[in-house]
Scaffold this active site. Sequence first.
Site, PDB file in Angstrom:
ATOM      1  N   SER A 489       0.615  -1.076   0.148  1.00 47.29           N
ATOM      2  CA  SER A 489      -0.013  -0.079   0.088  1.00 47.29           C
ATOM      3  C   SER A 489       0.768   1.265  -0.102  1.00 47.29           C
ATOM      4  CB  SER A 489      -0.937   0.086   1.156  1.00 47.29           C
ATOM      5  OG  SER A 489      -1.994   0.869   1.237  1.00 47.29           O
ATOM      6  N   ASP A 500      10.488   6.111  -9.731  1.00 48.63           N
ATOM      7  CA  ASP A 500      10.300   6.541 -10.921  1.00 48.63           C
ATOM      8  C   ASP A 500      10.940   8.013 -10.998  1.00 48.63           C
ATOM      9  OD1 ASP A 500       8.273   4.862 -11.748  1.00 48.63           O
ATOM     10  OD2 ASP A 500       6.734   5.486 -10.839  1.00 48.63           O
ATOM     11  N   LYS A 515      -0.909  -4.281  -3.340  1.00 47.56           N
ATOM     12  CA  LYS A 515      -2.115  -3.571  -2.969  1.00 47.56           C
ATOM     13  C   LYS A 515      -2.001  -2.113  -3.550  1.00 47.56           C
ATOM     14  CE  LYS A 515      -4.850  -1.962   0.932  1.00 47.56           C
ATOM     15  NZ  LYS A 515      -4.733  -0.681   0.681  1.00 47.56           N
TER      16      LYS A 515
END
Length: 559
Positions: A489, A500, A515
């Site tokens: 999560s 990224d 998740k």
Amino acid sequence: MSPYVKRVKIFFLIVSLCYFSGVIRAKDYLFSEEELKVITKLAVNILVREHYLWQPLNDTVSKNLFDEYFKTLDPAKMYLTKADIEAFAPYRDKLDDQLLAGDHSFAILAYNAMAEKFSEFNDYAKKIVADGLDFSEDEEWVPDRTDADWPADSAERMSLWKKKIKNDILVFRLMLKTDSKTDKEKNGKEKKLWMKAFKPEERALKRYATLNRYFKENEPIDQLELYLAALTNIYDPYTQYMSPRTVEDFNIQMSLSLEGIGATLSQDDGYTKIISLVPGGPAALSGALHPEDRIIAVAQGNGESVDVVDMPLSKVVGMIRGEKNTTVRLTVLEGSKGLAAIPIDVSIRRDSIPLKDQEAKGEILQKSIGSESGTERKIKIGVINLKSFYFDWEAVENGSKEIKSSTSDVRKILENFEKEKIDALILDLRDNGGGSLYEAISLTGLFIKEGPVVQVKTKDGNVEVKRDIDGKIFYSGPMLVLVNRLSASATEILAGAIKDYGRGIIIGDSHTHGKGTVQTVFSLDEFLKYWGFNKESGALKITNAKFYRINGASTQKKG
């Protein structure tokens, strides 16, 4: 996780034999039939309206709920027979209409049927143990009955019961033989610490008796929680109705604080035993309580003591926990003196207890490395261990100036690291199951100057980009992020953003938990005021959005 294990976890959510005293304030959670009806109706209607799937309650959901609830009640499929299940067949395609109207009668009837069968099992166990068991037969017991069918009749059920009882007794016999430790004393000799000398048969019967008491004494609101848990599990594994007790647990995990005495308790052969004490908590500061002590009676202030031997642990915990600055009096058998100890009374004043073991921790490691010139130099590596993304929303609502959060704690650690001039940072997020979405964004912002962190897609298809906008970076040096399969999560949001942006290297298992959904908590208390109820009634945690990394990738089921 297998469906069998998942259902066992759902069922034993309330039966758990290890509680944190003080987790929930000592309150009365008894509800009238009318109140339970309103809670059911409200929770179900919010679920249908707000869930990401827009799944209406229909006959298909009803049939799935029928099966799921019985599997939740009897995950091993060994107490209810096919005939018991079929007796409820008229409900199979009517549960949707009943729930929308607030009718939860099926939940209570099915629960009572299961409780009755377990009571029969408990009586049967006592009888066959008293008669004597033959262990010379060549038999097999398979505990995971996920793919098994319900017993065809009472005879097949009795056969299963007998095998289970014999298996449990054999397990306790093995424990009795192998549960010994060696503890080196100062003089080098070995001292053996053996398991308490209860007969395996007695230990098995005590276990069954404890569960039997649970079935009988479990309150209707907890039965409703089990039923609604079966319903929400059809929608997704992260949506759930939380009873008032579960809401308090949830808030404690998010705020990392509770009010009580600061002791972890468990059940041991009918006694409430102290497992550990929170450093700096009221129980530890009293100096009168120690691990292995057994609590045999509880009193509020100067009130009358209530015997708690053989009382379900949840009931004992409910008596011990309470609000700050109130007093609880415990009658205790000192663990160091055994069960023959003379009982002593210990009065403890409850207080707020920070859960230090869960908050962010930092340390600096020094490592010598070689250089091209052949000389060695020492580098400093800062390590931050973070177990959850916590934020004290209750403190915000109460107007507190000091708000406990993972971001503020990590920021303080980074400020100290900056003073120490660390050369690199390791952010350890292994086993971090997530937490606050807000915290995932703000904590990521400590490592980037500004920009998007995560994209959130709501149930109506709108996409909102969540950004770090403070224009500050608190650590810009080289960093590693450690993850594993239990990192989930909010952890996946932070790790994905770091990857990224090229801000750091992700190291660990081949993938994280996976998740990729967002949950919002709807408190039922405010809604119920419109029905004239001024009572804590729980909350609904609903998956109402999905999140995507800034590169557009989803972590759902992939990590």
